[in-house]
Design a protein around this motif. Structure first.
Motif, PDB file in Angstrom:
ATOM      1  N   TYR A  15       0.841  -1.196   0.000  1.00  0.00           N
ATOM      2  CA  TYR A  15       0.000   0.000   0.000  1.00  0.00           C
ATOM      3  C   TYR A  15       0.876   1.246   0.000  1.00  0.00           C
ATOM      4  O   TYR A  15       1.901   1.297   0.678  1.00  0.00           O
ATOM      5  CB  TYR A  15      -0.915   0.022   1.229  1.00  0.00           C
ATOM      6  N   ALA A  16       0.465   2.232  -0.767  1.00  0.00           N
ATOM      7  CA  ALA A  16       1.144   3.516  -0.846  1.00  0.00           C
ATOM      8  C   ALA A  16       0.077   4.599  -0.894  1.00  0.00           C
ATOM      9  O   ALA A  16      -1.110   4.306  -0.970  1.00  0.00           O
ATOM     10  CB  ALA A  16       2.036   3.567  -2.074  1.00  0.00           C
ATOM     11  N   TYR A  67       7.291   5.870   2.299  1.00  0.00           N
ATOM     12  CA  TYR A  67       8.335   6.156   3.278  1.00  0.00           C
ATOM     13  C   TYR A  67       9.710   5.930   2.655  1.00  0.00           C
ATOM     14  O   TYR A  67       9.875   5.082   1.786  1.00  0.00           O
ATOM     15  CB  TYR A  67       8.193   5.248   4.500  1.00  0.00           C
ATOM     16  N   GLY A  68      10.702   6.654   3.151  1.00  0.00           N
ATOM     17  CA  GLY A  68      12.069   6.455   2.697  1.00  0.00           C
ATOM     18  C   GLY A  68      12.588   5.083   3.081  1.00  0.00           C
ATOM     19  O   GLY A  68      12.048   4.419   3.979  1.00  0.00           O
ATOM     20  N   LEU A  73       9.179   3.015   9.154  1.00  0.00           N
ATOM     21  CA  LEU A  73       7.765   3.323   9.368  1.00  0.00           C
ATOM     22  C   LEU A  73       6.844   2.392   8.586  1.00  0.00           C
ATOM     23  O   LEU A  73       5.633   2.412   8.769  1.00  0.00           O
ATOM     24  CB  LEU A  73       7.472   4.781   8.979  1.00  0.00           C
ATOM     25  N   GLY A  74       7.408   1.599   7.704  1.00  0.00           N
ATOM     26  CA  GLY A  74       6.628   0.672   6.884  1.00  0.00           C
ATOM     27  C   GLY A  74       7.424  -0.589   6.624  1.00  0.00           C
ATOM     28  O   GLY A  74       8.471  -0.817   7.226  1.00  0.00           O
ATOM     29  N   ALA A  75       6.938  -1.384   5.705  1.00  0.00           N
ATOM     30  CA  ALA A  75       7.623  -2.616   5.318  1.00  0.00           C
ATOM     31  C   ALA A  75       8.579  -2.315   4.161  1.00  0.00           C
ATOM     32  O   ALA A  75       8.274  -1.515   3.276  1.00  0.00           O
ATOM     33  CB  ALA A  75       6.607  -3.671   4.893  1.00  0.00           C
ATOM     34  N   PHE A 114      12.285   1.500  -1.108  1.00  0.00           N
ATOM     35  CA  PHE A 114      11.492   2.400  -0.274  1.00  0.00           C
ATOM     36  C   PHE A 114      10.726   1.531   0.703  1.00  0.00           C
ATOM     37  O   PHE A 114      10.831   0.311   0.664  1.00  0.00           O
ATOM     38  CB  PHE A 114      10.553   3.284  -1.124  1.00  0.00           C
ATOM     39  N   GLU A 115       9.977   2.155   1.586  1.00  0.00           N
ATOM     40  CA  GLU A 115       9.121   1.422   2.510  1.00  0.00           C
ATOM     41  C   GLU A 115       7.670   1.731   2.188  1.00  0.00           C
ATOM     42  O   GLU A 115       7.339   2.843   1.750  1.00  0.00           O
ATOM     43  CB  GLU A 115       9.405   1.814   3.961  1.00  0.00           C
ATOM     44  N   ALA A 116       6.800   0.741   2.395  1.00  0.00           N
ATOM     45  CA  ALA A 116       5.381   0.904   2.086  1.00  0.00           C
ATOM     46  C   ALA A 116       4.555   0.201   3.137  1.00  0.00           C
ATOM     47  O   ALA A 116       5.072  -0.561   3.950  1.00  0.00           O
ATOM     48  CB  ALA A 116       5.078   0.344   0.707  1.00  0.00           C
ATOM     49  N   GLY A 117       3.254   0.423   3.111  1.00  0.00           N
ATOM     50  CA  GLY A 117       2.348  -0.284   3.993  1.00  0.00           C
ATOM     51  C   GLY A 117       2.165  -1.711   3.524  1.00  0.00           C
ATOM     52  O   GLY A 117       2.059  -1.964   2.328  1.00  0.00           O
TER      53      GLY A 117
END
Length: 118
Positions: A15-16, A67-68, A73-75, A114-117
């Protein structure tokens, strides 16, 4: 899906957001005219390099916000480059990441994009 039978729908990858916020960074989207797929980067320096040096990549602006790579903060979204097809592959799954690293030598692991939900 009926027009591309070679693809199997596997569900939501991650998710983004399509809306910017203080915690989220733009993820830039390119279309690779040779490989026929999309490339994503959160790095402005990489975006600028691709635009200046790789004409087969058509810049399509911001694809989404995420997220960077070091935000915690995410996966993590792992990025690979396929040396045979010339395209990129992204996965949020550590199991899939490890399987690709151990099974498919044509994929070069490029780290966390990057990081994402999840």
């Amino acid at each position: 899906m009926n027009t591309l039978p070679q693809y199997n729908f596997e569900g939501v990858g991650f998710y983004a957001s399509v809306v910017p916020s203080l915690e989220l960074l733009p993820v830039y989207r390119f279309y690779n005219t040779i490989a026929g797929g999309h490339f994503f980067t959160i790095s402005e320096a990489e975006r600028n390099f691709v635009q200046a040096n790789l004409p087969q990549y058509v810049f399509e602006e911001i694809g989404f916000y995420s997220y960077g790579a070091d935000a915690n903060l995410g996966a993590d979204v792992y990025r690979f480059y396929n040396t045979i097809a010339g395209g990129h592959f992204f996965t949020i799954s550590p199991t899939e990441r490890d399987n690709v690293i151990n099974t498919f030598p044509q994929f070069i692991f490029e780290g966390v994009g990057f990081e994402a939900g999840a």
